[in-house]
Structure formats: structure tokens, C-alpha cells
Design a protein around this motif. Structure first.
Motif, mmCIF file in Angstrom:
data_model
loop_
_atom_site.group_PDB
_atom_site.id
_atom_site.type_symbol
_atom_site.label_atom_id
_atom_site.label_comp_id
_atom_site.label_asym_id
_atom_site.label_seq_id
_atom_site.Cartn_x
_atom_site.Cartn_y
_atom_site.Cartn_z
ATOM 1 N N LEU A 184 79.372 -40.383 9.212
ATOM 2 C CA LEU A 184 79.425 -41.769 9.687
ATOM 3 C C LEU A 184 80.567 -41.929 10.672
ATOM 4 O O LEU A 184 81.701 -41.522 10.390
ATOM 5 C CB LEU A 184 79.649 -42.723 8.509
ATOM 6 N N CYS A 185 80.282 -42.536 11.827
ATOM 7 C CA CYS A 185 81.330 -42.852 12.792
ATOM 8 C C CYS A 185 81.949 -44.189 12.396
ATOM 9 O O CYS A 185 81.246 -45.200 12.265
ATOM 10 C CB CYS A 185 80.780 -42.935 14.207
ATOM 11 N N SER A 190 79.928 -37.357 4.648
ATOM 12 C CA SER A 190 79.454 -37.930 3.396
ATOM 13 C C SER A 190 79.936 -37.077 2.231
ATOM 14 O O SER A 190 80.121 -35.867 2.354
ATOM 15 C CB SER A 190 77.922 -37.960 3.405
ATOM 16 N N LYS A 191 80.125 -37.705 1.100
ATOM 17 C CA LYS A 191 80.569 -36.991 -0.090
ATOM 18 C C LYS A 191 79.578 -35.893 -0.471
ATOM 19 O O LYS A 191 79.942 -34.808 -0.868
ATOM 20 C CB LYS A 191 80.727 -37.966 -1.259
ATOM 21 N N THR A 192 78.310 -36.189 -0.342
ATOM 22 C CA THR A 192 77.276 -35.208 -0.665
ATOM 23 C C THR A 192 76.086 -35.408 0.263
ATOM 24 O O THR A 192 75.850 -36.500 0.756
ATOM 25 C CB THR A 192 76.823 -35.337 -2.136
ATOM 26 N N ARG A 193 75.343 -34.347 0.478
ATOM 27 C CA ARG A 193 74.152 -34.480 1.319
ATOM 28 C C ARG A 193 72.924 -34.791 0.492
ATOM 29 O O ARG A 193 71.851 -34.996 1.013
ATOM 30 C CB ARG A 193 73.934 -33.212 2.140
ATOM 31 N N ARG A 194 73.054 -34.804 -0.825
ATOM 32 C CA ARG A 194 71.902 -35.001 -1.701
ATOM 33 C C ARG A 194 71.861 -36.353 -2.405
ATOM 34 O O ARG A 194 70.995 -36.596 -3.200
ATOM 35 C CB ARG A 194 71.890 -33.910 -2.772
ATOM 36 N N ALA A 195 72.789 -37.241 -2.142
ATOM 37 C CA ALA A 195 72.867 -38.496 -2.892
ATOM 38 C C ALA A 195 72.042 -39.610 -2.255
ATOM 39 O O ALA A 195 72.080 -39.796 -1.047
ATOM 40 C CB ALA A 195 74.309 -38.947 -3.012
ATOM 41 N N GLY A 196 71.342 -40.335 -3.087
ATOM 42 C CA GLY A 196 70.648 -41.551 -2.674
ATOM 43 C C GLY A 196 69.793 -41.396 -1.443
ATOM 44 O O GLY A 196 69.008 -40.463 -1.311
ATOM 45 N N TYR A 197 69.954 -42.319 -0.517
ATOM 46 C CA TYR A 197 69.153 -42.322 0.697
ATOM 47 C C TYR A 197 69.803 -41.527 1.818
ATOM 48 O O TYR A 197 69.248 -41.416 2.889
ATOM 49 C CB TYR A 197 68.920 -43.763 1.160
#
Length: 86
Positions: free
Chosen positions: A55-56, A21-28
Motif C-alpha cells: 500500500l502506498c 502487507s502483513k501477509t499475502r494470504r489474509a482476507g481480501y
């Protein structure tokens, strides 16, 4: 368009390609884990561990992974607490 390197790893479930993921703190897309050996008092200072979702692209699984530095610290804490409880 500037090309950037995308981190990838092998999926432990199907062997497919996982992307970070781009970030671990974004959205859900936030995953938390609380060490079961910490008391409420010690847990106040650092109550949870944040994990980065991956994500696979083959099976669609989303799996949270903890950074290697955090993981080694957790492993050490666990070993110390396990020795005390034995």
C-alpha cells in the motif's frame, strides 16, 4: 510494545512510501496471476502465482509484487517458452 521493522519501498506511481502487507494470504488482500504460457494440464500442478500486496501511504494505490525468487523463475520460464514459439 515491541517495535518491529516494517518493510518499505518507493511507489512506482507517485514516488511515495509503500508498506508491505502483513501477509499475502489474509482476507481480501490476495492477488493471483496465471502464466499465459502454461497449458491447462501443466497449470493443474501450480495454477497461479501469489503476489504480496503493498500500500502506498501517499497516493493510496495497492500494488501486488511477486517475490524475487518467484520472479526470476517466471522470467526463465518465459524466456524458454518465447524461444520455442519463435
Amino acid at each position: 510494545m515491541v517495535a518491529r521493522e516494517i518493510e518499505a519501498r518507493k511507489c512506482p506511481l507517485c514516488g511515495g512510501t509503500m508498506v508491505k502487507s502483513k501477509t499475502r494470504r489474509a482476507g481480501y488482500a490476495r492477488f493471483f496471476w496465471a502464466p499465459p504460457w502454461k497449458s491447462r494440464l501443466t497449470g493443474i500442478l501450480k495454477p497461479v502465482i501469489e503476489a504480496t500486496p503493498w500500500l502506498c501511504l501517499d497516493c493510496g494505490a495497492v500494488i501486488a509484487f511477486v517475490d524475487e525468487n518467484e520472479l526470476s523463475a517466471l522470467r526463465q520460464e518465459f524466456e524458454e517458452n518465447r524461444e520455442v514459439s519463435l
